[in-house]
Design an enzyme around this catalytic site. Sequence first.
Site, short mmCIF file in Angstrom:
data_model
loop_
_atom_site.label_atom_id
_atom_site.label_comp_id
_atom_site.label_asym_id
_atom_site.label_seq_id
_atom_site.Cartn_x
_atom_site.Cartn_y
_atom_site.Cartn_z
N ASN B 42 0.85 -1.19 0.00
CA ASN B 42 0.00 0.00 0.00
C ASN B 42 0.89 1.24 0.00
O ASN B 42 1.76 1.39 0.86
CB ASN B 42 -0.89 -0.04 1.24
CG ASN B 42 -1.93 1.05 1.25
OD1 ASN B 42 -1.58 2.23 1.30
ND2 ASN B 42 -3.19 0.69 1.21
N HIS B 53 -3.16 0.72 -3.89
CA HIS B 53 -3.34 -0.29 -2.86
C HIS B 53 -2.21 -1.31 -3.06
O HIS B 53 -1.56 -1.35 -4.11
CB HIS B 53 -4.70 -0.97 -3.01
CG HIS B 53 -5.84 -0.14 -2.52
ND1 HIS B 53 -7.12 -0.62 -2.41
CD2 HIS B 53 -5.89 1.15 -2.10
CE1 HIS B 53 -7.92 0.34 -1.95
NE2 HIS B 53 -7.20 1.41 -1.76
N GLU B 55 -2.25 -4.43 -3.70
CA GLU B 55 -2.44 -5.33 -4.85
C GLU B 55 -2.15 -4.63 -6.16
O GLU B 55 -1.56 -5.21 -7.08
CB GLU B 55 -3.89 -5.86 -4.86
CG GLU B 55 -4.27 -6.69 -3.64
CD GLU B 55 -4.90 -5.84 -2.54
OE1 GLU B 55 -4.52 -4.65 -2.40
OE2 GLU B 55 -5.77 -6.36 -1.83
N SER B 80 -8.04 -8.81 2.62
CA SER B 80 -9.06 -9.10 1.60
C SER B 80 -9.11 -7.96 0.57
O SER B 80 -9.27 -6.79 0.94
CB SER B 80 -10.41 -9.24 2.31
OG SER B 80 -11.43 -9.56 1.40
N CYS B 82 -10.08 -5.11 -1.98
CA CYS B 82 -11.24 -4.21 -2.13
C CYS B 82 -11.85 -4.38 -3.52
O CYS B 82 -11.37 -5.15 -4.36
CB CYS B 82 -10.80 -2.75 -1.92
SG CYS B 82 -10.04 -2.02 -3.39
#
Lengths: 154, 154
Positions: B42, B53, B55, B80, B82
């Site tokens: 992040n 983010h 990912e 998890s 988004c």
Amino acid sequence: MKNDSYFMAQAIAEAQKSLNEGGIPIGAVLVVDGEVVGRGHNRLLQAESAILHGEMDCIESAGRLRGADYQKSTFYTTLSPCTMCSGAIMLYNIHRVVIGENTTLIGPEELLRESGVEVEVLGVAECRELLERYIKENPDIWEAELERVGYSTD
Amino acid sequence: MKNDSYFMAQAIAEAQKSLNEGGIPIGAVLVVDGEVVGRGHNRLLQAESAILHGEMDCIESAGRLRGADYQKSTFYTTLSPCTMCSGAIMLYNIHRVVIGENTTLIGPEELLRESGVEVEVLGVAECRELLERYIKENPDIWEAELERVGYSTD
């Protein structure tokens, strides 16, 4: 007058900017209270990026807005937003998405609507023509882009 | 042995790297054929970004892979994913997503499963503790992040 056509013309100008840089002609602007707060265009080729679709580049250029601003914003994009860009639109609860065309490619517009986003497709010939001409002139690049996201081109 | 725990430890190392930079401790790695091909964390605060983010930063760091590689890849992420990051996972047809924890926040895991992604939640205490400690020590930053994406913190 600052209506949908006015802002879509700005998104088209971004698509044209990408083309001038040697990139894929897709563009977007983000509007809050009648003012453009972010502009962007597809930079997959220019930045050798996997994430900088026009919409993502535009959201990034707007900076870190307050939730209240995202929630009243309107997004103008020359092409129907893909799954990733639609996810970003839903993450930030963007109020309204105005799409130039959705015939070259279409994203999950129903998912956007179901999540409460107002979606409007203008059907602007210039958006489609810019992209279709690019595809015709650069079939190998376009086919590689489609392969990357698992679209069959058979 | 290069199993899920091994790769999740690398995602946690990315989360720790973010923390050391003054950022939010969430990290991810992308694995193809047993090799890490992308790493990210992040960087919302560090890069004043609206899109990075963990990912997204990880997908970007992997570069522009072939569709066949995305389609056999596994994504390890400490939290998890988004809506935006899930959209990116679906765009690239990532095969499997292994999630450290989904109690601090939970993304659209069902949507991922429905679109054919294998989703596994490991429930790793270290992932949750890293983020929860950060939230406890930086409540104003966290609340501003939640406001930005329309989460009520009442």
